[in-house]
Design an enzyme around this catalytic site. Structure first.
Site, PDB file in Angstrom:
ATOM      1  N   LYS A   1       0.929  -1.132  -0.072  1.00  0.00           N
ATOM      2  CA  LYS A   1      -0.076  -0.117  -0.087  1.00  0.00           C
ATOM      3  C   LYS A   1       0.777   1.212   0.073  1.00  0.00           C
ATOM      4  CE  LYS A   1      -4.666   1.250   0.219  1.00  0.00           C
ATOM      5  NZ  LYS A   1      -5.629   0.355  -0.310  1.00  0.00           N
TER       6      LYS A   1
ATOM      7  N   ASP B   1      -7.180   4.545  -4.650  1.00  0.00           N
ATOM      8  CA  ASP B   1      -7.686   4.283  -3.140  1.00  0.00           C
ATOM      9  C   ASP B   1      -8.198   5.776  -2.960  1.00  0.00           C
ATOM     10  OD1 ASP B   1      -7.932   2.388  -0.920  1.00  0.00           O
ATOM     11  OD2 ASP B   1      -7.181   4.315  -0.184  1.00  0.00           O
TER      12      ASP B   1
HETATM   13  P1  NDP Z   1     -12.919   7.746  -2.926  1.00  0.00           P
HETATM   14  O1  NDP Z   1     -12.000   8.993  -2.598  1.00  0.00           O
HETATM   15  O2  NDP Z   1     -13.381   7.766  -4.110  1.00  0.00           O
HETATM   16  O3  NDP Z   1     -14.400   8.219  -2.034  1.00  0.00           O
HETATM   17  C1  NDP Z   1     -14.073   8.095  -0.605  1.00  0.00           C
HETATM   18  C2  NDP Z   1     -15.595   8.609   0.004  1.00  0.00           C
HETATM   19  O4  NDP Z   1     -15.345   8.573   1.340  1.00  0.00           O
HETATM   20  C3  NDP Z   1     -15.686  10.159  -0.288  1.00  0.00           C
HETATM   21  O5  NDP Z   1     -16.895  10.200  -0.370  1.00  0.00           O
HETATM   22  C4  NDP Z   1     -15.122  10.859   0.703  1.00  0.00           C
HETATM   23  O6  NDP Z   1     -15.833  11.862   0.987  1.00  0.00           O
HETATM   24  C5  NDP Z   1     -15.481   9.817   2.034  1.00  0.00           C
HETATM   25  N1  NDP Z   1     -14.454   9.981   3.142  1.00  0.00           N
HETATM   26  C6  NDP Z   1     -12.788   9.581   2.839  1.00  0.00           C
HETATM   27  N2  NDP Z   1     -12.292   9.899   3.862  1.00  0.00           N
HETATM   28  C7  NDP Z   1     -13.421  10.477   4.706  1.00  0.00           C
HETATM   29  C8  NDP Z   1     -13.240  10.738   6.203  1.00  0.00           C
HETATM   30  N3  NDP Z   1     -12.030  10.829   6.796  1.00  0.00           N
HETATM   31  N4  NDP Z   1     -14.122  10.942   7.003  1.00  0.00           N
HETATM   32  C9  NDP Z   1     -15.578  10.830   6.261  1.00  0.00           C
HETATM   33  N5  NDP Z   1     -15.631  10.769   4.850  1.00  0.00           N
HETATM   34  C10 NDP Z   1     -14.463  10.435   4.265  1.00  0.00           C
HETATM   35  O7  NDP Z   1     -12.320   6.547  -2.284  1.00  0.00           O
HETATM   36  P2  NDP Z   1     -13.095   4.922  -2.641  1.00  0.00           P
HETATM   37  O8  NDP Z   1     -14.310   5.068  -2.730  1.00  0.00           O
HETATM   38  O9  NDP Z   1     -12.004   4.455  -3.650  1.00  0.00           O
HETATM   39  O10 NDP Z   1     -12.212   4.344  -1.334  1.00  0.00           O
HETATM   40  C11 NDP Z   1     -13.414   4.240  -0.122  1.00  0.00           C
HETATM   41  C12 NDP Z   1     -13.079   3.034   0.890  1.00  0.00           C
HETATM   42  O11 NDP Z   1     -12.910   1.793  -0.026  1.00  0.00           O
HETATM   43  C13 NDP Z   1     -11.693   3.261   1.408  1.00  0.00           C
HETATM   44  O12 NDP Z   1     -11.499   2.746   2.632  1.00  0.00           O
HETATM   45  C14 NDP Z   1     -10.842   2.266   0.404  1.00  0.00           C
HETATM   46  O13 NDP Z   1      -9.416   1.937   1.182  1.00  0.00           O
HETATM   47  C15 NDP Z   1     -11.648   1.272   0.200  1.00  0.00           C
HETATM   48  N6  NDP Z   1     -11.213   0.511  -1.104  1.00  0.00           N
HETATM   49  C16 NDP Z   1     -11.421   1.195  -2.387  1.00  0.00           C
HETATM   50  C17 NDP Z   1     -10.935   0.273  -3.316  1.00  0.00           C
HETATM   51  C18 NDP Z   1     -10.956   0.890  -4.678  1.00  0.00           C
HETATM   52  O14 NDP Z   1     -10.963   0.050  -5.679  1.00  0.00           O
HETATM   53  N7  NDP Z   1     -11.049   2.380  -4.864  1.00  0.00           N
HETATM   54  C19 NDP Z   1     -11.008  -1.323  -3.130  1.00  0.00           C
HETATM   55  C20 NDP Z   1     -10.978  -1.595  -1.979  1.00  0.00           C
HETATM   56  C21 NDP Z   1     -11.257  -0.767  -0.767  1.00  0.00           C
HETATM   57  P3  NDP Z   1     -15.339  13.665   0.220  1.00  0.00           P
HETATM   58  O15 NDP Z   1     -16.195  13.038  -1.126  1.00  0.00           O
HETATM   59  O16 NDP Z   1     -15.913  14.645   0.956  1.00  0.00           O
HETATM   60  O17 NDP Z   1     -13.702  13.258  -0.057  1.00  0.00           O
HETATM   61  O1  2IT Z   2      -8.042  -1.385  -0.780  1.00  0.00           O
HETATM   62  C1  2IT Z   2      -7.912  -1.975  -2.059  1.00  0.00           C
HETATM   63  O2  2IT Z   2      -7.843  -2.931  -2.308  1.00  0.00           O
HETATM   64  C2  2IT Z   2      -7.566  -1.199  -3.100  1.00  0.00           C
HETATM   65  N1  2IT Z   2      -7.621   0.245  -2.901  1.00  0.00           N
HETATM   66  C3  2IT Z   2      -7.389  -1.665  -4.674  1.00  0.00           C
HETATM   67  C4  2IT Z   2      -6.168  -1.965  -4.753  1.00  0.00           C
HETATM   68  C5  2IT Z   2      -5.858  -2.304  -6.224  1.00  0.00           C
HETATM   69  O3  2IT Z   2      -4.510  -2.885  -6.442  1.00  0.00           O
HETATM   70  O4  2IT Z   2      -6.497  -2.593  -6.965  1.00  0.00           O
END
Ligand code: NDP
Ligand code: 2IT
Length: 448
Positions: A126, A166
């Site tokens: 990561k 992420d």
């Molecule tokens: P994005 O940046 O696309 O979206 C994150 C969302 O969560 C936004 O709406 C953001 O608000 C909100 N957010 C982020 N941080 C905070 C915080 N500290 N307090 C409140 N709200 C918060 O990220 P992802 O959707 O990609 O990721 C979301 C989660 O999923 C994370 O935990 C990530 O690690 C996990 N994840 C992501 C994957 C991926 O493929 N993208 C895969 C597996 C897990 P705002 O719009 O105001 O920024």
């Molecule tokens: O938390 C996660 O699994 C991710 N943000 C996706 C990682 C990836 O390599 O696609």
């Protein structure tokens, strides 16, 4: 003292001020007790646990860039290459002001077991930075991403370490990072995933985490004699994972009624309008107040101390998809009191340990993030396969493989929980199934 407790204490002592890392270690090792105890002599001799909780390599670097006023800004960049026993390091890059080494280590540690659960050959890693893309111009984001890659490039490669998106890292950031890697290395290779479709990205990667979350939720409900269709769903977050979780929930006949961002949340009893949400968040990069302004049925609640949270709404299923530790014990109590039957984690470690224990003790089916959100990284691995064979698969082909992977993950963790006498404990099942493959590979490869 048991081997598990010794190693937990060691981690807490040697990694001060890293509470999220401690939490992730405890959650995994606690549920591995039965497996560790059965193999204690060999694992102790090989210091298997001491090795698995220590990253193979941690890189911390300076990221200077020039803002639109000509001022130099300095951020800190991180890449933690945690475990390469079963494949090249693989995991996202988080860009958020809260990022520090403890958060990247918790995410990297979780990623080891998640990647193992996918059944695909990917190790755990990561990265990220405390850079905040919010409010920055495209040129500033590009300047940051190029500077970040000016150091990161020497540590990564298609067969070494393959970063992805992420929080805060989406298609725009991956594009700038990929361009800079190619410029420096003069190699056109699949060194990042989540790329645009015109330069090696995979169809369905954008949707994969959210879709995968719904595929595993649906399978889990089916195996417990229930059905996703007709269920009311609370989703938190309004980013990549949340948006496509909401879209797939609707396609499967469920009704998502909430979403949230860092400043507040929406309750929309008529069901979230996913196209409007995409417009507000993906195109305009605006706040959810804009969603509320455009949608008469939506109620907006500002996030502040003492205000009700997104988890106060009466729903059948809760899908936390924003960030770590966003679902607390009080939220778990509210969900249980409202008759919620399942919590499946789209985000990484969004539920606190106390909340998880409360949900499980009250009969709520709980699928942890390392299983429930594994569809994202699994599809990243499919993107790597397509890049290696220099071919692109159709949306249907990738989506079909994703569905199979999520169904298999559920059965693997369900079987592991049953085998070790913890039927229905999907946290233990996921940790055990993910751990055993990595432990076997580490043992076979000797002391490295
Ligand atoms: P994005 O940046 O696309 O979206 C994150 C969302 O969560 C936004 O709406 C953001 O608000 C909100 N957010 C982020 N941080 C905070 C915080 N500290 N307090 C409140 N709200 C918060 O990220 P992802 O959707 O990609 O990721 C979301 C989660 O999923 C994370 O935990 C990530 O690690 C996990 N994840 C992501 C994957 C991926 O493929 N993208 C895969 C597996 C897990 P705002 O719009 O105001 O920024
Ligand atoms: O938390 C996660 O699994 C991710 N943000 C996706 C990682 C990836 O390599 O696609």
């Amino acid at each position: 003292m048991s081997y598990v407790d010794e190693v937990i204490n060691l981690v807490v002592e040697k990694n001060p001020a890293q509470p999220e890392f401690h939490q992730a270690i405890k959650e995994v090792l606690e549920s591995l007790r039965v497996v560790i105890e059965a193999n204690e002599e060999a694992y102790r001799r090989d210091a298997l646990l001491e090795r698995i909780v220590n990253p193979e390599r941690q890189i911390i670097f300076r990221v200077p860039w020039v803002d639109d006023n000509g001022q130099v800004q300095v951020n800190t960049g991180y890449r933690v290459q945690f475990n390469s026993a079963i494949g090249p390091y693989k995991g996202g890059i988080r860009l958020h002001p809260s990022v520090n080494i403890g958060i990247i280590k918790f995410l990297g540690f979780e990623q080891i077991f998640k990647n193992s659960l996918t059944g695909l050959p990917i190790g755990g890693g990561k990265g990220g930075s405390d850079f905040d893309p919010k409010g920055k111009s495209d040129r500033e984001v590009m300047a940051f991403c190029q500077s970040f890659m000016n150091e990161l490039y020497r540590h990564i490669g298609a067969d070494t370490d393959v970063p992805a998106g992420d929080i805060g890292t989406g298609a725009r950031e991956i594009g700038y990072m990929y361009g800079q890697y190619k410029k420096i290395r003069n190699i056109y290779e699949g060194v990042l995933t989540g790329k645009g479709l015109s330069y090696g990205g995979s169809l369905a990667r954008t949707q994969a985490t959210g879709y995968g979350l719904l595929y595993i939720t649906a399978e889990m409900l089916k195996c417990n004699g229930s059905d996703i269709a007709g269920k009311t769903v609370a989703v938190s977050g309004a980013g990549n994972v949340a948006i496509y979780a909401i879209q797939k929930a609707q396609q499967l006949g469920a009704k998502p009624v909430t979403c949230s961002d860092s400043t507040g949340w929406i309750y929309d009893p008529e069901g979230i309008d996913v196209e409007l949400l995409r417009e507000v968040k993906e195109v305009k990069r605006a706040r959810l107040t804009e969603y509320a302004a455009a949608r008469p049925s939506a109620q907006y609640t500002e996030k502040k101390e003492g205000a009700p949270s997104v988890w106060s709404v009466k729903v059948d299923i809760a899908l936390p998809c924003a960030t770590q530790n966003e679902l607390h014990l009080d939220d778990a109590k509210a969900l249980v009191a409202n008759g919620c039957m399942a919590v499946c984690e789209g985000a990484n470690m969004p539920t606190t340990m106390e909340a998880t224990e409360y949900l499980q003790a009250n009969g709520v089916w709980f699928v942890p993030g390392k299983a429930a959100n594994a569809g994202g990284v699994a599809t990243s691995a499919l993107e790597m396969s397509q890049n290696s064979e220099r071919l692109s698969w159709s949306f249907e082909e990738v989506d079909g493989k994703l569905q199979n992977i999520m169904v298999n993950i559920f059965h693997n963790l369900d079987d592991a929980a049953k085998k070790y006498g913890m039927e229905g404990n999907y946290v233990a099942g996921a940790n055990i199934a993910g751990f055993l493959k990595v432990a076997e590979a580490m043992t076979a490869q000797g002391i490295v």
